[in-house]
Scaffold this active site. Structure first.
Site, PDB file in Angstrom:
ATOM      1  N   ARG A  92       0.865  -1.187   0.000  1.00 59.45           N
ATOM      2  CA  ARG A  92       0.000   0.000   0.000  1.00 59.45           C
ATOM      3  C   ARG A  92       0.897   1.231   0.000  1.00 59.45           C
ATOM      4  O   ARG A  92       2.111   1.130   0.125  1.00 59.45           O
ATOM      5  CB  ARG A  92      -1.032  -0.018   1.141  1.00 59.45           C
ATOM      6  CG  ARG A  92      -0.655  -0.634   2.436  1.00 59.45           C
ATOM      7  CD  ARG A  92       0.428   0.029   3.210  1.00 59.45           C
ATOM      8  NE  ARG A  92       0.209   1.451   3.357  1.00 59.45           N
ATOM      9  CZ  ARG A  92       1.148   2.332   3.612  1.00 59.45           C
ATOM     10  NH1 ARG A  92       2.420   1.956   3.754  1.00 59.45           N
ATOM     11  NH2 ARG A  92       0.888   3.615   3.725  1.00 59.45           N
ATOM     12  N   GLY A  93       0.233   2.409  -0.148  1.00 59.70           N
ATOM     13  CA  GLY A  93       0.999   3.646  -0.320  1.00 59.70           C
ATOM     14  C   GLY A  93       1.082   3.914  -1.821  1.00 59.70           C
ATOM     15  O   GLY A  93       1.436   3.002  -2.586  1.00 59.70           O
ATOM     16  N   ALA A  94       0.768   5.158  -2.222  1.00 57.12           N
ATOM     17  CA  ALA A  94       0.591   5.450  -3.647  1.00 57.12           C
ATOM     18  C   ALA A  94       1.777   5.035  -4.538  1.00 57.12           C
ATOM     19  O   ALA A  94       1.585   4.288  -5.510  1.00 57.12           O
ATOM     20  CB  ALA A  94       0.262   6.928  -3.811  1.00 57.12           C
TER      21      ALA A  94
ATOM     22  N   ASP B  31      -1.938  10.833  -2.174  1.00 56.28           N
ATOM     23  CA  ASP B  31      -2.390   9.798  -3.111  1.00 56.28           C
ATOM     24  C   ASP B  31      -2.744  10.374  -4.476  1.00 56.28           C
ATOM     25  O   ASP B  31      -2.653   9.690  -5.488  1.00 56.28           O
ATOM     26  CB  ASP B  31      -3.590   9.040  -2.537  1.00 56.28           C
ATOM     27  CG  ASP B  31      -3.106   8.088  -1.467  1.00 56.28           C
ATOM     28  OD1 ASP B  31      -2.978   8.523  -0.302  1.00 56.28           O
ATOM     29  OD2 ASP B  31      -2.796   6.930  -1.806  1.00 56.28           O
TER      30      ASP B  31
ATOM     31  N   ASN C 207      -5.277  12.344   0.555  1.00 53.63           N
ATOM     32  CA  ASN C 207      -4.358  11.496   1.328  1.00 53.63           C
ATOM     33  C   ASN C 207      -5.209  10.742   2.347  1.00 53.63           C
ATOM     34  O   ASN C 207      -6.439  10.913   2.416  1.00 53.63           O
ATOM     35  CB  ASN C 207      -3.266  12.346   1.996  1.00 53.63           C
ATOM     36  CG  ASN C 207      -2.150  11.495   2.591  1.00 53.63           C
ATOM     37  OD1 ASN C 207      -1.611  10.613   1.922  1.00 53.63           O
ATOM     38  ND2 ASN C 207      -1.807  11.721   3.849  1.00 53.63           N
TER      39      ASN C 207
HETATM   40  O1  MRU Z   1      -4.525   3.105   2.177  1.00 54.44           O
HETATM   41  P1  MRU Z   1      -3.046   3.334   2.054  1.00 54.44           P
HETATM   42  O2  MRU Z   1      -2.261   2.763   3.184  1.00 54.44           O
HETATM   43  O3  MRU Z   1      -2.541   2.899   0.696  1.00 54.44           O
HETATM   44  O4  MRU Z   1      -2.890   4.924   2.121  1.00 54.44           O
HETATM   45  C1  MRU Z   1      -1.600   5.463   2.058  1.00 54.44           C
HETATM   46  C2  MRU Z   1      -1.551   6.938   2.176  1.00 54.44           C
HETATM   47  O5  MRU Z   1      -2.563   7.611   2.287  1.00 54.44           O
HETATM   48  C3  MRU Z   1      -0.210   7.571   2.047  1.00 54.44           C
HETATM   49  O6  MRU Z   1      -0.102   8.706   2.860  1.00 54.44           O
HETATM   50  C4  MRU Z   1       0.001   7.996   0.581  1.00 54.44           C
HETATM   51  O7  MRU Z   1      -0.257   6.934  -0.279  1.00 54.44           O
HETATM   52  C5  MRU Z   1       1.365   8.510   0.338  1.00 54.44           C
HETATM   53  S1  MRU Z   1       2.578   7.250   0.410  1.00 54.44           S
HETATM   54  C6  MRU Z   1       4.077   7.908   0.006  1.00 54.44           C
END
Ligand code: MRU
Length: 343
Positions: A45-47, A236, A246
């Site tokens: 996970r994380g963009a 995101d 985000n």
């Molecule tokens: O649902 P997730 O864990 O994928 O959400 C992640 C976030 O909101 C992060 O802050 C975002 O993707 C930035 S990661 C560098």
């Protein structure tokens, strides 16, 4: 730091973030369906990490299309791309990576399918490498905004785990730490999936960075007691006008920061800027399984059976609350981001 995702001789090895911090284990994906499953279930996970996984998933998908005929190849390739694109709607990096690979496949129509397969694989590896170097540059650009002795509040996890490595918001914190600045971090736990408690706290602790875990509803208290100097979060999707999606709860932090006169920064690679949308109103917000709210980590029920639940996974922080957006290409005012990076 343990790699979040790796290409290992035809297998995509993903660090299973759903089991952290208690267990460091990996999922070896041998086909694109498994990669799609890992994205959907937050195993990765994380963009930026989602974008890298999408590209590597396409590389696996391209390998299993059993034809030497380009026209047949492209039909199946598009179906695979659609499957991967359907996993999560909000992080634009997913669609950015798919379009980058699709563009490469289209551009090389004249080449053999075998050559195209290997080009796709190389491009997926390039996306990983570029992400890591972007994050290091984001770190260098953002570290200038942190003073020796500062306390930073962050929300969710925008660290090495959310990217190819090093991190965006945590990359800035890491870079300041590496420059020898003494900094403290408040990590919001980030209900409902606890990316702050499970992942940010773990990552920073592993790196020896001074981190204090707080629940999400403590951020205002910390700010009111002058215990926070600045906030840095990831993103995101950033619209052309600087509105930023985000993790749910980011908007609350931004409003609190404004109330207390605390700078609020977003750190993200330019691949997170979506110049095709003029404002955050156009960002699709993922609604996730109610069980994430009614249960702690799918295990302990904390709500009555049958209660109605809302579970938006992201919110949009209007550009007016954002002091600046830190990217690998420089630090921009939110209203400049669309014309500078939104192509
Ligand atoms: O649902 P997730 O864990 O994928 O959400 C992640 C976030 O909101 C992060 O802050 C975002 O993707 C930035 S990661 C560098």
């Amino acid at each position: 730091m343990i790699p979040t995702i790796e290409w290992k001789e035809g297998v995509v090895r993903i660090l299973d973030q759903s089991r952290l911090p208690d267990e460091v284990s990996f999922v070896d994906c041998k086909d694109y369906r498994m990669v799609a499953h890992c994205i959907r279930e937050l195993i990765i996970r994380g963009a930026p990490a989602i974008g890298i996984a999408a590209a590597m998933g396409l590389a696996l998908g391209a390998r299993e299309i059993d034809t030497a005929d380009y026209d047949k190849f492209i039909v199946r390739f598009s179906e695979i791309a659609d499957t991967i694109a359907s996993t999560r709607p909000t992080a634009v990096n997913l669609f950015w990576a798919i379009e980058r690979i699709r563009g490469l496949v289209n551009k090389n129509k004249g080449k053999s399918v075998e050559d195209i397969r290997s080009l796709v694989c190389d491009e997926a590896k390039n996306i990983l490498e570029e992400d890591i170097s972007s994050n290091r540059q984001i770190g260098r650009n953002g570290a200038k905004l942190i003073e020796d002795g500062d306390t930073v509040l962050t929300h969710c996890n925008a660290g090495a785990l959310a990217t190819g490595g090093y991190g965006t918001a945590l990359g800035v914190i890491r870079a300041a730490h590496e420059e020898g600045k003494k900094i403290k971090v408040f990590a919001d736990e980030t209900r409902p999936v606890l990316q702050g408690a499970r992942l940010t706290a773990w990552e920073l602790k592993e790196d020896g960075i001074d981190v204090t875990l707080i629940t999400d509803n403590m951020a205002g208290y910390m700010m009111s007691r002058d215990l926070v100097d600045l906030c840095i979060v990831g993103a995101d999707r950033i619209a052309a006008n600087g509105d930023t999606a985000n993790k749910i709860g980011t908007y609350t932090v931004a409003v609190l920061a404004r109330e207390h006169g605390i700078p609020f920064y977003v750190a993200a690679p330019s691949s997170t800027v979506d110049g095709s949308i003029s404002s955050g109103n156009e960002i699709v917000i993922e609604e996730r399984n109610p069980e994430e709210v009614t249960h702690i980590m799918g295990k302990i029920r904390v709500a009555p059976i049958g209660v109605s639940v809302a579970n938006p996974a992201f919110d949009v922080t209007p550009a007016r609350y954002i002091t600046a957006i830190i990217t690998e290409k420089g630090v921009f005012k939110p209203e400049e981001i669309g014309k500078t990076l939104g192509s």
